[in-house]
Design an enzyme around this catalytic site. Structure first.
Site, PDB file in Angstrom:
ATOM      1  N   SER A   1      -4.088  14.522 -12.609  1.00 27.18           N
ATOM      2  CA  SER A   1      -5.085  14.018 -12.901  1.00 27.18           C
ATOM      3  C   SER A   1      -6.140  15.388 -13.916  1.00 27.18           C
ATOM      4  O   SER A   1      -5.276  17.020 -13.549  1.00 27.18           O
ATOM      5  CB  SER A   1      -6.260  13.487 -12.388  1.00 27.18           C
ATOM      6  OG  SER A   1      -7.926  14.231 -12.999  1.00 27.18           O
TER       7      SER A   1
ATOM      8  N   ALA B   1      -5.840  16.385  -3.552  1.00 29.33           N
ATOM      9  CA  ALA B   1      -4.720  15.262  -4.095  1.00 29.33           C
ATOM     10  C   ALA B   1      -4.066  14.763  -6.210  1.00 29.33           C
ATOM     11  O   ALA B   1      -3.031  15.525  -5.714  1.00 29.33           O
ATOM     12  CB  ALA B   1      -4.921  14.030  -3.654  1.00 29.33           C
ATOM     13  N   LYS B   2      -4.768  15.495  -6.700  1.00 25.91           N
ATOM     14  CA  LYS B   2      -4.148  15.599  -7.881  1.00 25.91           C
ATOM     15  C   LYS B   2      -3.268  17.153  -8.503  1.00 25.91           C
ATOM     16  O   LYS B   2      -2.277  17.316  -8.807  1.00 25.91           O
ATOM     17  CB  LYS B   2      -5.123  15.172  -9.487  1.00 25.91           C
ATOM     18  CG  LYS B   2      -5.005  13.809  -8.763  1.00 25.91           C
ATOM     19  CD  LYS B   2      -4.607  13.011  -8.743  1.00 25.91           C
ATOM     20  CE  LYS B   2      -4.801  11.179  -9.210  1.00 25.91           C
ATOM     21  NZ  LYS B   2      -3.545  10.514  -8.867  1.00 25.91           N
TER      22      LYS B   2
ATOM     23  N   ASP C   1       0.728  -1.705  -0.167  1.00 26.35           N
ATOM     24  CA  ASP C   1       0.536  -0.304   0.034  1.00 26.35           C
ATOM     25  C   ASP C   1       1.097   1.003  -0.598  1.00 26.35           C
ATOM     26  O   ASP C   1       1.807   1.378   1.066  1.00 26.35           O
ATOM     27  CB  ASP C   1      -1.139   0.240   1.387  1.00 26.35           C
ATOM     28  CG  ASP C   1      -1.936   1.354   1.206  1.00 26.35           C
ATOM     29  OD1 ASP C   1      -1.410   2.109   0.270  1.00 26.35           O
ATOM     30  OD2 ASP C   1      -2.775   0.601   1.884  1.00 26.35           O
ATOM     31  N   VAL C   2       0.803   2.292  -1.225  1.00 31.21           N
ATOM     32  CA  VAL C   2       1.558   3.363  -1.231  1.00 31.21           C
ATOM     33  C   VAL C   2       1.614   4.181  -0.105  1.00 31.21           C
ATOM     34  O   VAL C   2       2.695   4.872   0.065  1.00 31.21           O
ATOM     35  CB  VAL C   2       1.742   3.815  -2.794  1.00 31.21           C
ATOM     36  CG1 VAL C   2       2.400   3.129  -3.442  1.00 31.21           C
ATOM     37  CG2 VAL C   2       0.398   4.240  -2.393  1.00 31.21           C
TER      38      VAL C   2
ATOM     39  N   TYR D   1      -9.825  14.081  -4.428  1.00 28.84           N
ATOM     40  CA  TYR D   1      -9.140  13.807  -5.905  1.00 28.84           C
ATOM     41  C   TYR D   1      -8.615  15.157  -5.994  1.00 28.84           C
ATOM     42  O   TYR D   1      -7.291  15.128  -6.538  1.00 28.84           O
ATOM     43  CB  TYR D   1      -9.818  12.642  -6.778  1.00 28.84           C
ATOM     44  CG  TYR D   1      -9.319  12.139  -7.950  1.00 28.84           C
ATOM     45  CD1 TYR D   1      -9.329  10.736  -7.341  1.00 28.84           C
ATOM     46  CD2 TYR D   1      -9.537  13.030  -9.134  1.00 28.84           C
ATOM     47  CE1 TYR D   1      -8.063  10.795  -8.263  1.00 28.84           C
ATOM     48  CE2 TYR D   1      -9.092  12.416 -10.034  1.00 28.84           C
ATOM     49  CZ  TYR D   1      -8.613  11.448 -10.095  1.00 28.84           C
ATOM     50  OH  TYR D   1      -7.515  10.000 -10.888  1.00 28.84           O
TER      51      TYR D   1
HETATM   52  N1  LIG Z   1      -9.257   6.240 -15.608  1.00 35.21           N
HETATM   53  C1  LIG Z   1      -9.382   7.631 -15.485  1.00 35.21           C
HETATM   54  O1  LIG Z   1     -10.008   8.256 -16.170  1.00 35.21           O
HETATM   55  C2  LIG Z   1      -7.994   8.910 -14.933  1.00 35.21           C
HETATM   56  C3  LIG Z   1      -8.757   9.669 -14.735  1.00 35.21           C
HETATM   57  C4  LIG Z   1      -7.461  10.367 -14.662  1.00 35.21           C
HETATM   58  C5  LIG Z   1      -6.176  10.406 -14.105  1.00 35.21           C
HETATM   59  N2  LIG Z   1      -6.569   8.540 -13.072  1.00 35.21           N
HETATM   60  C6  LIG Z   1      -5.069   8.398 -12.682  1.00 35.21           C
HETATM   61  O2  LIG Z   1      -4.741   7.463 -13.333  1.00 35.21           O
HETATM   62  C7  LIG Z   1      -3.861   6.179 -12.265  1.00 35.21           C
HETATM   63  C8  LIG Z   1      -4.652   5.008 -12.540  1.00 35.21           C
HETATM   64  O3  LIG Z   1      -6.158   5.241 -12.929  1.00 35.21           O
HETATM   65  P1  LIG Z   1      -7.317   4.409 -13.088  1.00 35.21           P
HETATM   66  O4  LIG Z   1      -7.996   4.287 -13.904  1.00 35.21           O
HETATM   67  O5  LIG Z   1      -5.706   2.770 -13.854  1.00 35.21           O
HETATM   68  O6  LIG Z   1      -7.825   3.307 -11.578  1.00 35.21           O
HETATM   69  P2  LIG Z   1      -7.489   1.612 -11.624  1.00 35.21           P
HETATM   70  O7  LIG Z   1      -9.104   1.846 -10.310  1.00 35.21           O
HETATM   71  O8  LIG Z   1      -8.512   1.120 -12.842  1.00 35.21           O
HETATM   72  O9  LIG Z   1      -6.009   0.832 -11.164  1.00 35.21           O
HETATM   73  C9  LIG Z   1      -5.598   1.831  -9.569  1.00 35.21           C
HETATM   74  C10 LIG Z   1      -5.022   0.735  -9.236  1.00 35.21           C
HETATM   75  O10 LIG Z   1      -3.716   1.170  -8.080  1.00 35.21           O
HETATM   76  C11 LIG Z   1      -4.151   0.053  -7.129  1.00 35.21           C
HETATM   77  N3  LIG Z   1      -4.566   1.100  -6.057  1.00 35.21           N
HETATM   78  C12 LIG Z   1      -4.932   1.753  -5.556  1.00 35.21           C
HETATM   79  N4  LIG Z   1      -5.056   1.949  -4.309  1.00 35.21           N
HETATM   80  C13 LIG Z   1      -3.525   1.524  -4.228  1.00 35.21           C
HETATM   81  C14 LIG Z   1      -2.720   1.873  -2.903  1.00 35.21           C
HETATM   82  N5  LIG Z   1      -2.872   2.518  -1.842  1.00 35.21           N
HETATM   83  N6  LIG Z   1      -1.150   1.273  -3.148  1.00 35.21           N
HETATM   84  C15 LIG Z   1      -1.167   0.462  -3.807  1.00 35.21           C
HETATM   85  N7  LIG Z   1      -1.770   0.307  -5.037  1.00 35.21           N
HETATM   86  C16 LIG Z   1      -3.477   0.686  -4.381  1.00 35.21           C
HETATM   87  C17 LIG Z   1      -5.493  -1.000  -7.898  1.00 35.21           C
HETATM   88  O11 LIG Z   1      -5.329  -2.086  -6.569  1.00 35.21           O
HETATM   89  C18 LIG Z   1      -5.298  -0.854  -9.228  1.00 35.21           C
HETATM   90  O12 LIG Z   1      -4.109  -2.007  -9.386  1.00 35.21           O
HETATM   91  C19 LIG Z   1      -4.342   6.900 -11.174  1.00 35.21           C
HETATM   92  O13 LIG Z   1      -3.683   7.219 -10.108  1.00 35.21           O
HETATM   93  C20 LIG Z   1      -5.748   7.767 -11.331  1.00 35.21           C
HETATM   94  O14 LIG Z   1      -6.219   8.489 -10.738  1.00 35.21           O
HETATM   95  C21 LIG Z   1      -7.435   7.641 -14.265  1.00 35.21           C
END
Ligand SMILES: NC(=O)c1ccc[n+]([C@@H]2O[C@H](COP(=O)([O-])OP(=O)(O)OC[C@H]3O[C@@H](n4cnc5c(N)ncnc54)[C@H](O)[C@@H]3O)[C@@H](O)[C@H]2O)c1
Length: 246
Positions: free
Chosen positions: A141, A157-158, A62-63, A154
């Site tokens: 994001s 944080a971003k 967990d990060v 969110y």
């Molecule tokens: N999907 C979108 O539209 C979008 C847009 C902008 C930014 N993002 C960012 O991109 C990144 C990936 O998003 P995604 O859509 O693939 O999300 P997702 O939910 O499909 O995947 C997230 C991954 O992070 C892991 N994770 C969550 N909390 C964690 C923790 N505390 N420690 C370690 N691992 C953890 C989860 O297990 C999962 O594998 C994220 O930072 C998200 O905020 C996504």
């Protein structure tokens, strides 16, 4: 094979964008240290990376927990002896209108998205400094730049991730480490699964390129920032959003 002989560490690599980034690194010759909070996703994801010929170290971590991050860094260096690229991708959301948002939901989202990136950057960059080289890529994001209804935690944080990126870029440049952020718009992953179809249609109308992004769209930018072609780029935020925020 831009990353043959290199090692990339990717957080949140069990699914979605992080998994795609790790797979693209594997395809281009890198070895991988990957983490996620779920064993049920990170182990099969690691198998997919191995099927592409990569050496992979998958861990459940967990990060937001410093002891987990320390174990991740130690295990990666023990197995591979070096880490060339860190991708701070792990992220999550707990959406609600600002006035209804519980402090616990604010804290959790900041802990994973912002504190997690800080902890990984700090512990990995200490090692990268000794090699006088390294690439760090942080996931922000568009919400962090424009704000978003229902996502005050969110978005805050971003936005913090962008400021963290700029500050660390200034401090780490003298050690040959670049630090950049990616700012995706709407990317088609499980993270968007809670959005209802009519809402999604209206969101799509705001995207000049007329479609959601894919995890591959984001992975391509991550690999570019990690590549030799980006050696003079640091402290920047690259938007991958189809023109959503111009
Ligand atoms: N999907 C979108 O539209 C979008 C847009 C902008 C930014 N993002 C960012 O991109 C990144 C990936 O998003 P995604 O859509 O693939 O999300 P997702 O939910 O499909 O995947 C997230 C991954 O992070 C892991 N994770 C969550 N909390 C964690 C923790 N505390 N420690 C370690 N691992 C953890 C989860 O297990 C999962 O594998 C994220 O930072 C998200 O905020 C996504």
């Amino acid at each position: 094979m831009r990353f043959k002989g290199k090692v990339a560490a990717v957080t949140g690599a069990g699914r979605g964008i992080g998994k795609q980034i790790a797979l693209e690194f594997a395809r281009e010759g890198a070895a991988l240290a990957v983490i996620s909070t779920r064993e049920s996703t990170i182990m099969p994801a690691a198998d997919e990376m191995r099927a592409l010929g990569a050496h992979v170290l998958p861990l459940v971590a967990d990060v937001s927990k410093e002891e987990d991050v320390e174990k991740f860094v130690a295990a990666a260096y023990e197995k591979f002896g070096r880490v060339d690229v860190l991708v701070n991708n792990a992220g999550m959301s707990r959406d609600n209108l600002f006035l209804r948002m519980k402090a616990a939901d604010f804290d959790e989202v900041v802990a994973v998205n912002l504190r997690g990136a800080f902890l990984c950057m700090r512990h990995f960059s200490r090692r990268m400094m000794k090699d006088r080289a390294g690439r760090i890529i942080n996931m922000s994001s568009v919400a962090g730049e424009a704000g978003n209804e229902g996502q005050a935690n969110y978005a805050a944080a971003k936005a913090g991730v962008i400021a963290l990126t700029k500050s660390a870029a200034r401090e780490l440049a003298r050690y040959g480490i670049t630090v950049n952020a990616l700012s995706p718009g709407l990317i088609d992953t499980d993270m968007l699964s809670g959005i209802e179809a009519p809402v999604m249609e209206s969101l799509k109308k705001n995207i000049p390129l007329g479609r959601l992004g894919s995890a591959s769209d984001v992975a391509a930018a991550a690999l570019f920032l990690a590549s030799d072609a980006a050696s003079y780029i640091t402290g920047q935020t690259i938007r991958i959003d189809g023109g959503l925020y111009i």
